[in-house]
Design a protein around this motif. Structure first.
Motif, PDB file in Angstrom:
ATOM      1  N   GLU A   1      -9.569 -11.316  25.713  1.00 28.17           N
ATOM      2  CA  GLU A   1     -10.884 -11.778  25.224  1.00 28.17           C
ATOM      3  C   GLU A   1     -11.561 -12.745  26.194  1.00 28.17           C
ATOM      4  OE1 GLU A   1     -11.291 -12.158  20.682  1.00 28.17           O
ATOM      5  OE2 GLU A   1      -9.180 -12.613  21.006  1.00 28.17           O
ATOM      6  N   ALA A   2     -11.168 -12.745  27.453  1.00 25.30           N
ATOM      7  CA  ALA A   2     -11.732 -13.710  28.406  1.00 25.30           C
ATOM      8  C   ALA A   2     -13.245 -13.542  28.531  1.00 25.30           C
ATOM      9  CB  ALA A   2     -11.068 -13.547  29.773  1.00 25.30           C
ATOM     10  N   THR A   3     -13.711 -12.305  28.652  1.00 25.42           N
ATOM     11  CA  THR A   3     -15.140 -12.088  28.856  1.00 25.42           C
ATOM     12  C   THR A   3     -15.906 -12.278  27.562  1.00 25.42           C
ATOM     13  OG1 THR A   3     -14.387 -10.400  30.411  1.00 25.42           O
ATOM     14  CG2 THR A   3     -16.748 -10.572  30.061  1.00 25.42           C
ATOM     15  N   VAL A   4     -15.298 -11.865  26.464  1.00 22.33           N
ATOM     16  CA  VAL A   4     -15.952 -12.069  25.171  1.00 22.33           C
ATOM     17  C   VAL A   4     -16.130 -13.562  24.905  1.00 22.33           C
ATOM     18  CG1 VAL A   4     -15.604 -11.846  22.683  1.00 22.33           C
ATOM     19  CG2 VAL A   4     -15.243  -9.865  24.172  1.00 22.33           C
ATOM     20  N   LYS A   5     -15.099 -14.337  25.176  1.00 22.20           N
ATOM     21  CA  LYS A   5     -15.221 -15.786  25.007  1.00 22.20           C
ATOM     22  C   LYS A   5     -16.296 -16.358  25.945  1.00 22.20           C
ATOM     23  CE  LYS A   5     -10.562 -16.711  23.260  1.00 22.20           C
ATOM     24  NZ  LYS A   5      -9.221 -17.226  23.580  1.00 22.20           N
ATOM     25  N   ALA A   6     -16.337 -15.839  27.163  1.00 24.79           N
ATOM     26  CA  ALA A   6     -17.385 -16.279  28.082  1.00 24.79           C
ATOM     27  C   ALA A   6     -18.759 -15.919  27.513  1.00 24.79           C
ATOM     28  CB  ALA A   6     -17.185 -15.644  29.454  1.00 24.79           C
TER      29      ALA A   6
ATOM     30  N   TYR B   1     -13.319 -13.479  36.460  1.00 21.50           N
ATOM     31  CA  TYR B   1     -13.820 -14.230  35.296  1.00 21.50           C
ATOM     32  C   TYR B   1     -14.384 -13.309  34.217  1.00 21.50           C
ATOM     33  CZ  TYR B   1     -13.432 -18.598  37.916  1.00 21.50           C
ATOM     34  OH  TYR B   1     -12.947 -19.684  38.593  1.00 21.50           O
ATOM     35  N   GLY B   2     -14.845 -12.126  34.597  1.00 23.29           N
ATOM     36  CA  GLY B   2     -15.467 -11.224  33.637  1.00 23.29           C
ATOM     37  C   GLY B   2     -14.880  -9.830  33.707  1.00 23.29           C
ATOM     38  N   PRO B   3     -13.550  -9.703  33.480  1.00 21.96           N
ATOM     39  CA  PRO B   3     -12.936  -8.375  33.602  1.00 21.96           C
ATOM     40  C   PRO B   3     -13.510  -7.369  32.602  1.00 21.96           C
ATOM     41  CG  PRO B   3     -11.436  -9.912  32.522  1.00 21.96           C
ATOM     42  CD  PRO B   3     -12.574 -10.725  33.075  1.00 21.96           C
ATOM     43  N   GLY B   4     -14.149  -7.861  31.557  1.00 23.44           N
ATOM     44  CA  GLY B   4     -14.683  -6.981  30.537  1.00 23.44           C
ATOM     45  C   GLY B   4     -16.108  -6.515  30.791  1.00 23.44           C
TER      46      GLY B   4
ATOM     47  N   LEU C   1      -4.704 -14.142  48.746  1.00 18.96           N
ATOM     48  CA  LEU C   1      -5.566 -14.398  47.592  1.00 18.96           C
ATOM     49  C   LEU C   1      -4.822 -15.120  46.477  1.00 18.96           C
ATOM     50  CD1 LEU C   1      -7.520 -11.024  47.183  1.00 18.96           C
ATOM     51  CD2 LEU C   1      -8.428 -13.221  47.962  1.00 18.96           C
ATOM     52  N   ASP C   2      -5.531 -15.929  45.755  1.00 15.30           N
ATOM     53  CA  ASP C   2      -5.013 -16.524  44.536  1.00 15.30           C
ATOM     54  C   ASP C   2      -4.642 -15.410  43.569  1.00 15.30           C
ATOM     55  OD1 ASP C   2      -5.273 -19.458  43.031  1.00 15.30           O
ATOM     56  OD2 ASP C   2      -5.347 -17.741  41.676  1.00 15.30           O
ATOM     57  N   ILE C   3      -3.623 -15.641  42.779  1.00 16.63           N
ATOM     58  CA  ILE C   3      -3.161 -14.616  41.834  1.00 16.63           C
ATOM     59  C   ILE C   3      -4.241 -14.251  40.822  1.00 16.63           C
ATOM     60  CG2 ILE C   3      -2.103 -16.227  40.201  1.00 16.63           C
ATOM     61  CD1 ILE C   3       0.281 -14.255  40.026  1.00 16.63           C
ATOM     62  N   ALA C   4      -5.194 -15.148  40.572  1.00 18.55           N
ATOM     63  CA  ALA C   4      -6.290 -14.822  39.660  1.00 18.55           C
ATOM     64  C   ALA C   4      -7.246 -13.813  40.295  1.00 18.55           C
ATOM     65  CB  ALA C   4      -7.066 -16.081  39.276  1.00 18.55           C
ATOM     66  N   TYR C   5      -7.359 -13.836  41.601  1.00 11.82           N
ATOM     67  CA  TYR C   5      -8.275 -12.940  42.309  1.00 11.82           C
ATOM     68  C   TYR C   5      -7.560 -11.701  42.854  1.00 11.82           C
ATOM     69  CZ  TYR C   5     -11.898 -16.520  42.206  1.00 11.82           C
ATOM     70  OH  TYR C   5     -12.846 -17.425  41.796  1.00 11.82           O
TER      71      TYR C   5
ATOM     72  N   PRO D   1     -15.681  -8.263  42.734  1.00 14.43           N
ATOM     73  CA  PRO D   1     -15.203  -9.430  43.473  1.00 14.43           C
ATOM     74  C   PRO D   1     -16.377 -10.081  44.195  1.00 14.43           C
ATOM     75  CG  PRO D   1     -14.549  -7.395  44.603  1.00 14.43           C
ATOM     76  CD  PRO D   1     -15.182  -6.992  43.304  1.00 14.43           C
ATOM     77  N   GLY D   2     -16.343 -11.377  44.308  1.00 14.15           N
ATOM     78  CA  GLY D   2     -17.412 -12.099  44.985  1.00 14.15           C
ATOM     79  C   GLY D   2     -18.524 -12.548  44.054  1.00 14.15           C
ATOM     80  N   GLY D   3     -18.328 -12.446  42.736  1.00 15.77           N
ATOM     81  CA  GLY D   3     -19.390 -12.789  41.790  1.00 15.77           C
ATOM     82  C   GLY D   3     -19.339 -14.239  41.332  1.00 15.77           C
ATOM     83  N   MET D   4     -20.098 -14.505  40.268  1.00 17.99           N
ATOM     84  CA  MET D   4     -20.299 -15.859  39.766  1.00 17.99           C
ATOM     85  C   MET D   4     -19.082 -16.325  38.969  1.00 17.99           C
ATOM     86  SD  MET D   4     -23.751 -17.018  37.706  1.00 17.99           S
ATOM     87  CE  MET D   4     -25.010 -16.646  38.926  1.00 17.99           C
ATOM     88  N   ARG D   5     -18.868 -17.625  38.935  1.00 20.88           N
ATOM     89  CA  ARG D   5     -17.858 -18.206  38.060  1.00 20.88           C
ATOM     90  C   ARG D   5     -18.476 -18.489  36.696  1.00 20.88           C
ATOM     91  NH1 ARG D   5     -17.420 -21.674  42.421  1.00 20.88           N
ATOM     92  NH2 ARG D   5     -18.232 -23.320  41.063  1.00 20.88           N
ATOM     93  N   THR D   6     -17.636 -18.610  35.679  1.00 19.82           N
ATOM     94  CA  THR D   6     -18.193 -18.882  34.355  1.00 19.82           C
ATOM     95  C   THR D   6     -18.871 -20.246  34.289  1.00 19.82           C
ATOM     96  OG1 THR D   6     -15.927 -19.457  33.710  1.00 19.82           O
ATOM     97  CG2 THR D   6     -16.765 -17.344  32.960  1.00 19.82           C
ATOM     98  N   ASP D   7     -18.309 -21.249  34.945  1.00 21.47           N
ATOM     99  CA  ASP D   7     -18.942 -22.566  34.841  1.00 21.47           C
ATOM    100  C   ASP D   7     -20.335 -22.551  35.468  1.00 21.47           C
ATOM    101  OD1 ASP D   7     -17.200 -22.484  37.321  1.00 21.47           O
ATOM    102  OD2 ASP D   7     -18.294 -24.329  37.732  1.00 21.47           O
ATOM    103  N   GLU D   8     -20.507 -21.748  36.495  1.00 21.05           N
ATOM    104  CA  GLU D   8     -21.845 -21.608  37.092  1.00 21.05           C
ATOM    105  C   GLU D   8     -22.808 -20.920  36.118  1.00 21.05           C
ATOM    106  OE1 GLU D   8     -20.753 -21.153  41.850  1.00 21.05           O
ATOM    107  OE2 GLU D   8     -20.555 -19.390  40.555  1.00 21.05           O
ATOM    108  N   LEU D   9     -22.298 -19.903  35.447  1.00 27.30           N
ATOM    109  CA  LEU D   9     -23.164 -19.175  34.520  1.00 27.30           C
ATOM    110  C   LEU D   9     -23.551 -20.045  33.326  1.00 27.30           C
ATOM    111  CD1 LEU D   9     -24.554 -16.580  33.632  1.00 27.30           C
ATOM    112  CD2 LEU D   9     -22.377 -15.756  32.731  1.00 27.30           C
TER     113      LEU D   9
END
Lengths: 333, 333, 333, 333, 333, 333
Positions: free
Chosen positions: E310-315, E264-267, A260-264, E273-281
């Motif tokens: 703040e990754a999820t908050v920024k998203a 992408y949304g740890p918050g 897996l990528d380190i991000a995942y 795992p297996g969910g949407m990416r932020t660019d898709e959302l």
């Protein structure tokens, strides 16, 4: 050995409350355990798959707490239902038993490795009809597990489908059967032929050139992640399985979570930038699970102490469940 | 046992142990350093590329420890081999020297900036045949490095390939040559023409409208990440390079690590959701590395204190190595 | 400008830059290393103390990355001056050499242990006048180090001053020479007598009752942290040293960092609530350092991966320096 | 419902909601701000103390985000009542105004320093009856603030009570007025005499010997933490104040948060093992607050990015409130 | 200097400093607030959209601090400009007002829910021309908000576009109107018809089979993430909107942040795992924002305490701004 | 109600493997559980103490995951032996049973509170000879537990020994029976008299002045931490117990983990700088455990999600075990 699985194995160090299991169980309510106090052998015929914890990571080259992974996966079962919406498949009709953990020694790694081999031998002897799924531990265990299989099925030709960032072809002469060596161990011991190994997921600067040359000389097949993405992960896996199936009797699937990528997969000690996404990995193991010749699986190199927010542990459980989804669908094909 | 303490002991691994360097070195065993006590000039002709640490981040608009990045990258070299499996390319035959860090002043930022410019001048003077790779530091350093280049090569027309989430076109009148200004600095100083800058990776709500208008008026080229993905990252980079190459003598590649998505580059202070993936960035810099006119590179805005599990630092090393892979393949084209 | 690249540039700070060492060195500029390429023996007579890294933690009962500790301590030297303001003592006139790390094997723990014993034997053989300070690793190494000492000095009676939350008296029959066993290992092998061990720092619910009974039967001395605080840490240590000194020739000081409270030592895998404060520990080792019969020291069970903000690693370095402060003051007494 | 949206809704809590301030305010409801759109001077006579944010940390030797501290303290006010139970003192009858932050420049540190000096001058000019409390920022600001005071009160003899792990006596010739130099800056500029500085909290290996010698030569007073604990923190502070008060007109209190032990102040970039506890620090600043000649205070070197669970930020607010508790009790003495 | 303390000082940046708002505002300078002390109704006709904080998460099945989200989003506005470079759209000409938060009760969840419903009723009554955007809070609030809308517009047929990993169709009989029930709540109360709900983003093992059967029986539409990716996220969203638009008067968009992949949304407490990416959302909500019938939106299940960097908050802020970008472009279509 | 404890209670959601329990058990091997499938009542006479999980924290004023605490404590039992070395006391001869958790409702807090009260009533009815120890949850549960006790023992006069940073005397009229109100709840309901409450541990700025006045008017006793330290924690506790014992029949001990300093209890949502050390708290509860009139205990406000390295959870287990140490020693007095 009438008391199998104990004392070779230890029961899971904790178990979930099944008294309250709803009609629609969560994974922790669905996976069964044995009664460690019972003197009789269970009715092995009722199980489809058996989970085996292999809490060994002192054989890892770099410091790793992958020994904590079997329990971490068990604790995370509660986050999952048995129903796979993507394939509209409910795993709850499968009978899956958690055998507990292979007993380990603190300072004698050879003894640990032997116990692991014996555990696979016992599984193949006592319940050969049950699909074994081993939850490592570091990657050194794969060599022991496959050898244990071979001990019981000496005439079988065994192939390996490996999802990994690394070849795992280091020289055993350097530091013994560490987590860098399992494939070489199997090749040099004559357990598996080079041409019967197919590694998918290699990329970047994480393998010495000499290991690539060794792989070429040994005839090991491999598809880099970049190549696999260009032709599609699912297609790549399917082709590798089909090619292996033409040659071997049994395909053993080994999943190194550092693919897996380190991000995942932040909890895989050697995960790297540029690696696989979880959705790709789930697709890959689902495809492998569907293949009739895939008869055993392991999941290794997941260190819960390094994980963040249980992201990698949850991915590990999902890998297990995605594989079982494919496994359940075999009958229907 | 006459060789006590060796081989019983290993030297402190902290200073990279070249005595034990295997035939197949890790990156830390491969990259060379100079002897600071030597009075003589090294034989510069033997080097292909030189690394220059630029530990300045007090010129950053927001608080940043990007000054710690050069050492963080050095510490992470040990995780990488020199062999790029994707391109079957071994970097170990390249000669790369780590020159160390440009000396910085604690309270005089103008002095820091001047030192950086002087360092590039010295590199172009003492070893013009060696490709300079600067490891920032914040993005303000790019203006100084390019000016240093121009000082030595005043007649050269210089183009910039910029991988960035931001234009970096803020007004220097506001707060001096901060990390928001390097491109404007180069345009206003006449060092580079607007049409000779191409920025790839812009997206979302991270640039004021006025900066976009300024870019348009100045003729700066840019391709948003969304556009780049639609036509392919590799193709986009290649076209930008080719277009620049028709106009300029030298292309300077500047990689702001905040071009990465915050999931992939948590250690870039200004990384954002919606950004680039690491595999896209590696492909981009590899492509740039292959181009004959790309003669210098920098990597900026990576703050190891903000990083998680060294994910961004490892990505930074991979960027460096991917670029060098392309660089090495130039000859073969 | 003939000295290019210096002084414009500084060498990579990674290899401690002794060329730039000020008159008043930081600890990283003061501690010396050997030249691994030299074929000759150093002049051992010029050293007062030698540091030995012992990067073994695969013998730890629970997963531990204490193997990373020697390098972590080295990296943290830069945070410290050589001047102890509390005692107005400057260590820079001591000659301390970092010998590097004992070579370890990945899968053969017995081999690791033997190497460690050999390393101490070599130190006692090649430079018996140099005080050895071993930086673990887990606590299993103490048994090997003391045995190595005994190999060279078979007639010496050796005492142990142990700062620890645990007895470390577990049965070796269970899991071999793990980190729970070093004191028992020394007792059962006849290396040290029970009455010549004094443990200070025990508290709470962290030792089985049987181990306390074993300690009593073996005559092991111990003072709980609570008792030690009531009579004063310094006084307790001094009395223990004096009592040991009346019986033994050599006192070996072993510091298990898990003696610290979990608030002060989050990086010790087994640190607990209710443990020692750092200022108490520094006072304790300073007092031990002053005692003429304390001729060796180790520091174990510090896992940098578990640490927070390098708090425990910095405490570890301070322990080392506090001990050396006492050591330096011996002459003056 | 004519008052829609209130009371159904609350205003964004982000701007402290004074409309809803209870009879018993939280600190965020109590501390006042000015109306930035008002053209008139406020009635300064109504304020007892003024808070001044000084968000400068680019003058810090090591990377620091202490520039984020003023806002971090403001955000943490909501955790505190105005009532000090230990002394049965309610601060809500004091009038405290938050003036905002001194404007800073991104790349011109000298300009930042001058702005800070001007800000103190303005405070002493416009509202000399209001006690100024400055919230840094790194320690370099103390020199500017004291000089600003001196500019307005040139005939006053100023003393410094410094709570710090360091002397802050480094040579300005090396790197300018960084955070290692404020006391030397004040001595060399003739603003303060050596004998009028008293530093309490020094310990361990965190000051070069030369700085101690400089302190001795300059006549700077200091009491190590160890000495202070032996005679009691409160007594030590009181004696230092009394001794200073015999000589000077004004005592300026400067609190470097790195005086705290790293377990208590993880967010102070240079906090160390062996430092002060928060309860000791609160006692110290309360005692200083009670002294009539203490006429200004600052709090520096608190980096919220390094903090854990806001522990250090909360300690910082508590320092401020403990000081104000003493300040309020002056009248009653 | 009559304007002291300004311009020497800046007001506390904590209360967004509109006095200093540049011509090109940051989002924090652009979004307006009301004067809580004013007795008069604002001129609602001047606003295009209104933000409503809904800080309720005690109705969440698992522990959640999503109640902290409204303030976390507000604090993160400062990271964003109003200019969307991807669509060359500047939001600053929209008038957006932050109404503040719905008042909540600590121990009476029914009261909280009623307040939320009343808040939506008030918004539809007082300023029906203003688009309401609600910032949760957990997903239980969606049922209350839609019911509040229905209270004011009883004859409207309302459709729901749901971006979510879960159906949110749990039985209210089990545990009341928790965050697992909002869609079922709306169906069973007759507020919305099953066929008027379209859920996009479902995947994996996160919904019980019975919920999928319930959805089928109720006629709820859904597209799994896997299906959506195969046909394109944008196309899938557009088709769902068009199909809903043929039936309903109003489409309510609800975004559960756990639709995001855990990388992408740890918050988001239940991100997987297996969910949407932020660019898709971002693409998805932009597309929804462009649709004329989308007349309200909410964003739920974002727990800032679980977030990283703040990754999820920024998203979350980016979701809001991407939606508004589409909203602004409606007129131009 | 023949099925007590089920269905009022749920069995512990997981249990430990007792099949492998050594002669000297770890705490997880020692604490017993009931068979949830058994129809018969256990023999309650064999138990000395019963643990009751109370996983409610949605009644907390600020967001809290203290609902996760009962399971977190259970998971941490494995770190502890049953032997208290400080007092040479082995708990393994006590019979302690873990009854599981009180069933909770997701959206009806009043129902949760009623269940908790019923659970205490059932405990006092079914096994009045067994000492109840409740593991919260937030502090609101204390009011319910004491009321449940009073329901069964209406004529008993009940006293409270409270270890807390707060009075917990907020007005119930504001927000119902939240975690800020339990003591006031007990006073206003006539369950306990003001004079029969003694709070030890108050300090700093964490209680509004009005609450202090309310306490004084109600006759509530309290000793600040500062006062307690001056006269000794143990003495203070002993005196408070003795004074209470002269008046009441039963003393209920309630431990709010936020009494700890934030350095020692980072996982208590409201822990503060200036609070208690763990060694002081262990001493306090040991002393309370020894007192014959202390007949029940609870431990509240520990949020495992906020904890670091399980420091606070381990402290919580230690509190429980220290209390039981005193409890066991009662007989011997």
């Amino acid at each position: 050995m009438s008391q199998y699985p104990y004392p070779l194995l230890k029961p899971p160090s904790f178990c979930w409350d099944r008294s309250a299991a709803s009609v629609e169980p969560k994974v922790n309510e669905w996976i069964q355990t044995l009664d460690p106090l019972s003197a009789e052998q269970p009715d092995w015929s009722r199980y489809d798959a058996a989970l085996l914890g292999v809490p060994l990571s002192r054989s890892s080259i770099s410091a790793s707490a992958a020994s904590e992974n079997p329990d971490a996966l068990r604790r995370a079962w509660k986050y999952f239902t048995t129903y796979n919406l993507d394939y509209e498949e409910d795993l709850s009709t499968l009978n899956v038993v958690d055998l507990g953990d292979v007993r380990q020694h603190v300072t004698d790694i050879a003894k640990c490795h032997d116990n692991i081999r014996q555990a696979m031998k016992a599984m193949r002897t006592y319940h050969p009809g049950v699909l074994p799924i081993s939850l490592g531990g570091d990657h050194s265990i794969t060599a022991m597990l496959v050898k244990g299989w071979k001990d019981v099925h000496p005439t079988e030709r065994i192939g390996i489908l490996q999802l990994d960032t690394h070849f795992d072809l280091r020289d055993l002469a350097d530091n013994g059967p560490s987590n860098g060596t399992p494939i070489r161990n199997l090749l040099e011991s004559g357990t598996v032929r080079g041409e019967d190994v197919h590694n998918i997921g290699l990329h970047g600067f994480f393998n010495a050139r000499s290991l690539k040359l060794y792989a070429d000389q040994a005839g090991v097949r491999y598809t880099t992640l970049r190549q696999a993405r260009r032709q599609g992960i699912e297609v790549t896996i399917q082709q590798a399985l089909d090619e292996l199936a033409r040659k071997v009797d049994t395909i053993y699937l080994t999943v190194d979570m550092d693919v897996l990528d380190i991000a995942y997969g932040p909890g895989a000690p050697a995960s790297t930038p540029g690696g696989m996404r979880t959705d790709e990995l789930f697709e890959a193991v689902y495809t492998a699970g569907r293949h009739d010749k895939v008869k055993a699986m392991d999941l290794v190199c997941l260190d819960p102490f390094k994980d963040r927010g249980e992201a990698t542990v949850k991915a590990g459980v999902h890998v297990l469940l995605s594989f079982l989804t494919g496994f359940k669908q075999r009958e229907r094909k």
